[in-house]
Structures are given as structure tokens and as C-alpha cells.
Design a protein around this motif. Structure first.
Motif, PDB file in Angstrom:
ATOM      1  N   ALA A 299       0.831  -1.210   0.000  1.00 28.57           N
ATOM      2  CA  ALA A 299       0.000   0.000   0.000  1.00 28.57           C
ATOM      3  C   ALA A 299       0.862   1.256   0.000  1.00 28.57           C
ATOM      4  O   ALA A 299       0.569   2.228  -0.720  1.00 28.57           O
ATOM      5  CB  ALA A 299      -0.929  -0.014   1.218  1.00 28.57           C
ATOM      6  N   LEU A 300       1.945   1.248   0.777  1.00 27.24           N
ATOM      7  CA  LEU A 300       2.823   2.419   0.840  1.00 27.24           C
ATOM      8  C   LEU A 300       3.516   2.668  -0.492  1.00 27.24           C
ATOM      9  O   LEU A 300       3.618   3.822  -0.948  1.00 27.24           O
ATOM     10  CB  LEU A 300       3.861   2.214   1.946  1.00 27.24           C
ATOM     11  N   LEU A 301       3.964   1.609  -1.151  1.00 31.20           N
ATOM     12  CA  LEU A 301       4.647   1.756  -2.441  1.00 31.20           C
ATOM     13  C   LEU A 301       3.709   2.313  -3.507  1.00 31.20           C
ATOM     14  O   LEU A 301       4.078   3.220  -4.262  1.00 31.20           O
ATOM     15  CB  LEU A 301       5.206   0.397  -2.886  1.00 31.20           C
ATOM     16  N   LEU A 302       2.498   1.768  -3.561  1.00 32.68           N
ATOM     17  CA  LEU A 302       1.564   2.236  -4.594  1.00 32.68           C
ATOM     18  C   LEU A 302       1.033   3.626  -4.283  1.00 32.68           C
ATOM     19  O   LEU A 302       0.788   4.416  -5.200  1.00 32.68           O
ATOM     20  CB  LEU A 302       0.414   1.240  -4.744  1.00 32.68           C
ATOM     21  N   TRP A 303       0.860   3.933  -3.003  1.00 33.87           N
ATOM     22  CA  TRP A 303       0.472   5.305  -2.667  1.00 33.87           C
ATOM     23  C   TRP A 303       1.588   6.280  -3.051  1.00 33.87           C
ATOM     24  O   TRP A 303       1.328   7.327  -3.651  1.00 33.87           O
ATOM     25  CB  TRP A 303       0.192   5.440  -1.175  1.00 33.87           C
ATOM     26  N   GLY A 304       2.830   5.930  -2.715  1.00 39.36           N
ATOM     27  CA  GLY A 304       3.943   6.811  -3.068  1.00 39.36           C
ATOM     28  C   GLY A 304       4.089   6.996  -4.563  1.00 39.36           C
ATOM     29  O   GLY A 304       4.530   8.053  -5.025  1.00 39.36           O
TER      30      GLY A 304
ATOM     31  N   GLY B 159       9.512   3.201 -10.523  1.00 42.26           N
ATOM     32  CA  GLY B 159      10.269   2.243  -9.725  1.00 42.26           C
ATOM     33  C   GLY B 159       9.480   1.745  -8.522  1.00 42.26           C
ATOM     34  O   GLY B 159       9.484   0.541  -8.213  1.00 42.26           O
ATOM     35  N   LEU B 160       8.784   2.652  -7.835  1.00 48.80           N
ATOM     36  CA  LEU B 160       7.968   2.247  -6.692  1.00 48.80           C
ATOM     37  C   LEU B 160       6.814   1.350  -7.121  1.00 48.80           C
ATOM     38  O   LEU B 160       6.503   0.353  -6.449  1.00 48.80           O
ATOM     39  CB  LEU B 160       7.430   3.488  -5.968  1.00 48.80           C
ATOM     40  N   ALA B 161       6.177   1.694  -8.239  1.00 52.38           N
ATOM     41  CA  ALA B 161       5.086   0.865  -8.743  1.00 52.38           C
ATOM     42  C   ALA B 161       5.586  -0.521  -9.125  1.00 52.38           C
ATOM     43  O   ALA B 161       4.896  -1.529  -8.892  1.00 52.38           O
ATOM     44  CB  ALA B 161       4.426   1.541  -9.947  1.00 52.38           C
ATOM     45  N   THR B 162       6.771  -0.585  -9.705  1.00 56.50           N
ATOM     46  CA  THR B 162       7.353  -1.888 -10.067  1.00 56.50           C
ATOM     47  C   THR B 162       7.625  -2.729  -8.828  1.00 56.50           C
ATOM     48  O   THR B 162       7.332  -3.934  -8.806  1.00 56.50           O
ATOM     49  CB  THR B 162       8.655  -1.677 -10.855  1.00 56.50           C
TER      50      THR B 162
ATOM     51  N   GLY C 239       6.057  -2.472  -5.986  1.00 54.08           N
ATOM     52  CA  GLY C 239       4.756  -2.904  -5.477  1.00 54.08           C
ATOM     53  C   GLY C 239       4.167  -4.042  -6.275  1.00 54.08           C
ATOM     54  O   GLY C 239       3.534  -4.954  -5.714  1.00 54.08           O
ATOM     55  N   ALA C 240       4.374  -4.014  -7.603  1.00 52.70           N
ATOM     56  CA  ALA C 240       3.869  -5.092  -8.450  1.00 52.70           C
ATOM     57  C   ALA C 240       4.586  -6.402  -8.155  1.00 52.70           C
ATOM     58  O   ALA C 240       3.963  -7.464  -8.044  1.00 52.70           O
ATOM     59  CB  ALA C 240       4.038  -4.716  -9.921  1.00 52.70           C
ATOM     60  N   VAL C 241       5.917  -6.357  -8.019  1.00 54.98           N
ATOM     61  CA  VAL C 241       6.689  -7.560  -7.717  1.00 54.98           C
ATOM     62  C   VAL C 241       6.263  -8.137  -6.373  1.00 54.98           C
ATOM     63  O   VAL C 241       6.088  -9.358  -6.220  1.00 54.98           O
ATOM     64  CB  VAL C 241       8.198  -7.249  -7.733  1.00 54.98           C
ATOM     65  N   LEU C 242       6.073  -7.266  -5.400  1.00 52.25           N
ATOM     66  CA  LEU C 242       5.668  -7.721  -4.074  1.00 52.25           C
ATOM     67  C   LEU C 242       4.310  -8.413  -4.109  1.00 52.25           C
ATOM     68  O   LEU C 242       4.114  -9.480  -3.514  1.00 52.25           O
ATOM     69  CB  LEU C 242       5.627  -6.533  -3.112  1.00 52.25           C
ATOM     70  N   SER C 243       3.352  -7.815  -4.827  1.00 56.00           N
ATOM     71  CA  SER C 243       2.009  -8.393  -4.874  1.00 56.00           C
ATOM     72  C   SER C 243       1.982  -9.693  -5.670  1.00 56.00           C
ATOM     73  O   SER C 243       1.321 -10.659  -5.273  1.00 56.00           O
ATOM     74  CB  SER C 243       1.026  -7.381  -5.485  1.00 56.00           C
ATOM     75  N   LEU C 244       2.701  -9.752  -6.791  1.00 55.97           N
ATOM     76  CA  LEU C 244       2.697 -10.970  -7.603  1.00 55.97           C
ATOM     77  C   LEU C 244       3.438 -12.122  -6.919  1.00 55.97           C
ATOM     78  O   LEU C 244       3.123 -13.292  -7.139  1.00 55.97           O
ATOM     79  CB  LEU C 244       3.347 -10.683  -8.962  1.00 55.97           C
ATOM     80  N   LYS C 245       4.388 -11.785  -6.068  1.00 51.29           N
ATOM     81  CA  LYS C 245       5.194 -12.819  -5.425  1.00 51.29           C
ATOM     82  C   LYS C 245       4.556 -13.368  -4.159  1.00 51.29           C
ATOM     83  O   LYS C 245       4.670 -14.560  -3.866  1.00 51.29           O
ATOM     84  CB  LYS C 245       6.582 -12.245  -5.106  1.00 51.29           C
TER      85      LYS C 245
ATOM     86  N   TYR D  41      -0.452  -1.399 -14.127  1.00 53.18           N
ATOM     87  CA  TYR D  41       0.977  -1.669 -14.246  1.00 53.18           C
ATOM     88  C   TYR D  41       1.426  -1.594 -15.712  1.00 53.18           C
ATOM     89  O   TYR D  41       2.496  -1.048 -16.021  1.00 53.18           O
ATOM     90  CB  TYR D  41       1.309  -3.055 -13.687  1.00 53.18           C
ATOM     91  N   GLY D  42       0.597  -2.149 -16.612  1.00 51.95           N
ATOM     92  CA  GLY D  42       0.957  -2.112 -18.026  1.00 51.95           C
ATOM     93  C   GLY D  42       1.090  -0.704 -18.561  1.00 51.95           C
ATOM     94  O   GLY D  42       2.060  -0.363 -19.252  1.00 51.95           O
ATOM     95  N   PHE D  43       0.142   0.163 -18.218  1.00 55.54           N
ATOM     96  CA  PHE D  43       0.203   1.545 -18.695  1.00 55.54           C
ATOM     97  C   PHE D  43       1.326   2.326 -18.019  1.00 55.54           C
ATOM     98  O   PHE D  43       1.943   3.205 -18.632  1.00 55.54           O
ATOM     99  CB  PHE D  43      -1.145   2.245 -18.464  1.00 55.54           C
ATOM    100  N   ILE D  44       1.592   2.016 -16.743  1.00 53.99           N
ATOM    101  CA  ILE D  44       2.685   2.699 -16.043  1.00 53.99           C
ATOM    102  C   ILE D  44       4.021   2.390 -16.698  1.00 53.99           C
ATOM    103  O   ILE D  44       4.881   3.272 -16.844  1.00 53.99           O
ATOM    104  CB  ILE D  44       2.699   2.285 -14.552  1.00 53.99           C
ATOM    105  N   TRP D  45       4.228   1.156 -17.117  1.00 54.51           N
ATOM    106  CA  TRP D  45       5.489   0.788 -17.773  1.00 54.51           C
ATOM    107  C   TRP D  45       5.547   1.266 -19.221  1.00 54.51           C
ATOM    108  O   TRP D  45       6.631   1.462 -19.774  1.00 54.51           O
ATOM    109  CB  TRP D  45       5.679  -0.731 -17.710  1.00 54.51           C
TER     110      TRP D  45
END
Length: 259
Positions: free
Chosen positions: A62-67, A108-111, A113-119, A137-141
Motif C-alpha cells: 500500500a505504501l509503495l503504490l500510494w507513493g 520504480g515504486l510501482a514496479t 509494489g507489483a513484484v511484491l504483490s505478484l510474489k 501496471y501495463g500503462f505505467i510501464w
């Protein structure tokens, strides 16, 4: 002719990427719907049990995606909007590179957060928060890639590129902010824990960013209104003064400006 071909190349590239991210195959979509319905029933019957490790991972996510989409990206948009009104080339370059740095850190923060959630999380994509997050995530990248592929100024494709880049950037922020609210609501439903404080604080932040965003378009206009108002108070004969009153007149004018 070459500029026109280049313009259509960018349009086709953007459309292809958007369709690739947004449209799954018919078979996978059907299987996905079946699994989603089953998982949704399971999640309703069995509330999420939080252990210390999972609780910490959820907080970090939550902190990573909020940031990322809830803080740095909106600030990056406000910064580049401020740069558009700069008349000094040095200040414009500073704001532009600040925009690039903010958006790079946000990606970078969104990435992370994505790795954390998928893992570590259940990735059944059985709720709106997960499905929106995956598309986000797709649009962010894709957005940084689009930023680096910007055409040179003076080329027709530059206008189309700017429109697409602006729409995707604003869309990411709006959808990302909405998904934060959805994530808080989903967390409350799955754990029965209150999130009213976080919703209230985040609403205050979003309201502040929205106010600044709207104020940027009107700030110079407001200053101009004040300048024209002062000019209207000066009558054509105000500059004709006697020698004895010229000093007093000058002092009044200065005091008025200071006040």
C-alpha cells in the motif's frame, strides 16, 4: 511525407500496445471469469486471516503504490504544468528534469509494489482492485517508453504524441487514485478492519492536489486581474501635479503599493 509516415507509425504502435494490454483472448477470458466467480465465493465464505508477515507485506504494498500513483505522479504532473508557463529556459529545464526524476522514481515504486504483490499475494484476480492494478501496471510501464519516443518539435506527430502522453498520464493518476480507494475498501471487506482514517487523509491529499491543479490555470490570470485593477484606478490627469504635492503624491503611491 516522411513526417506523415512517422506520425502513423506512432499511432499504430500506441494502439497495438493498448490493445495488447487491454484485450485477452476469448478462451482465457472465459476461463478467467469461471475462476473469478469461484474465487469470489471462496473469499466471501472465508475472511482473510492476517499473520504478522502478511500484514507487513500489505502495508508495504500500500505504501509503495500510494507513493507512486498517489503522491509522486500527481506532483510530477503539477511540476510539468508549471514548466509550461516558464519564460526562462533554465527554470524550464530544471522543472522538466524534476518531472522526469519524479516519474522515474514513481515507476520504480510501482514496479516494486507489483513484484511484491505478484510474489506474495493471492493472484486469482478475483476482485476489481487486482484487475485494475494489473492493467495499471501495463500503462505505467508503457508511459516512460512513450516519453522517450517523443518526436522533435515542429513535427506533426509531436501533437499526437503530446495528446496521447497527456491522456495516459492523467488517466494513470485518476485510475490509480481510484484503485487506492478500491484497495482500502477491499481490505476492509476482507479483514473487517476500519480504514476511515486512511480514506479521510487520502481524500484531503487528493483535494489539495486537485485545488493546485485548477489553480495553476488561473494563477497568472488572477495576478493579471490585480494589475489591471490598479491601472484602472489611475486617471489620465493623475500625473499632472503641482510641485508642492508631488512628494506627497509619490509617497502615497509607494505606500499603496507596499500595502
Amino acid at each position: 511525407m516522411m513526417a506523415l509516415k512517422r506520425e502513423w507509425t506512432y499511432v499504430i504502435l500506441v494502439c497495438f500496445v493498448l490493445l495488447t494490454v487491454a484485450l485477452p483472448s476469448a478462451e482465457s477470458a472465459q476461463n478467467f471469469t469461471t475462476k473469478m466467480n469461484q474465487s469470489h465465493k471462496d473469499s466471501q465464505s472465508s475472511p482473510l486471516k492476517l499473520n504478522p508477515k502478511l500484514s507487513l507485506q500489505i502495508k508495504i504494498h500500500a505504501l509503495l503504490l500510494w507513493g507512486s500513483v498517489g503522491f509522486l505522479m500527481p506532483i510530477g504532473i503539477l511540476v510539468i504544468r508549471s514548466a509550461s508557463s516558464c519564460t526562462c529556459g533554465k527554470n524550464f529545464r530544471i522543472l522538466f528534469y524534476l518531472h522526469v526524476v519524479l516519474q522515474t522514481v514513481a515507476v520504480g515504486l510501482a514496479t516494486a509494489g507489483a513484484v511484491l504483490s505478484l510474489k506474495n499475494f493471492e493472484n486469482n484476480f478475483n476482485n476489481t482492485h487486482q484487475r485494475i492494478g494489473l492493467a495499471l501496471y501495463g500503462f505505467i510501464w508503457f508511459q516512460p517508453l512513450l516519453g522517450f519516443l517523443r518526436p522533435n518539435r515542429g513535427v506533426k506527430a509531436r501533437s499526437i504524441w503530446y495528446l496521447i502522453h497527456w491522456l495516459i498520464g492523467i488517466g494513470i493518476c485518476i485510475v490509480g487514485i481510484a484503485n487506492i480507494y478500491i484497495g482500502l475498501h477491499t481490505f476492509h471487506e476482507r479483514t473487517s478492519k476500519s480504514v476511515r482514517l486512511w480514506v479521510a487523509l487520502f481524500t484531503l491529499e487528493v483535494s489539495f492536489f486537485g485545488f493546485i491543479y485548477l489553480l495553476q490555470d488561473r494563477w497568472m490570470y488572477m495576478l493579471g486581474q490585480g494589475a489591471r485593477h490598479c491601472d484602472e484606478q489611475i486617471r489620465p490627469t493623475d500625473h499632472i501635479t503641482s510641485p508642492s504635492t508631488s512628494t506627497n503624491k509619490k509617497q502615497i503611491t509607494i505606500s499603496d503599493i507596499i500595502g
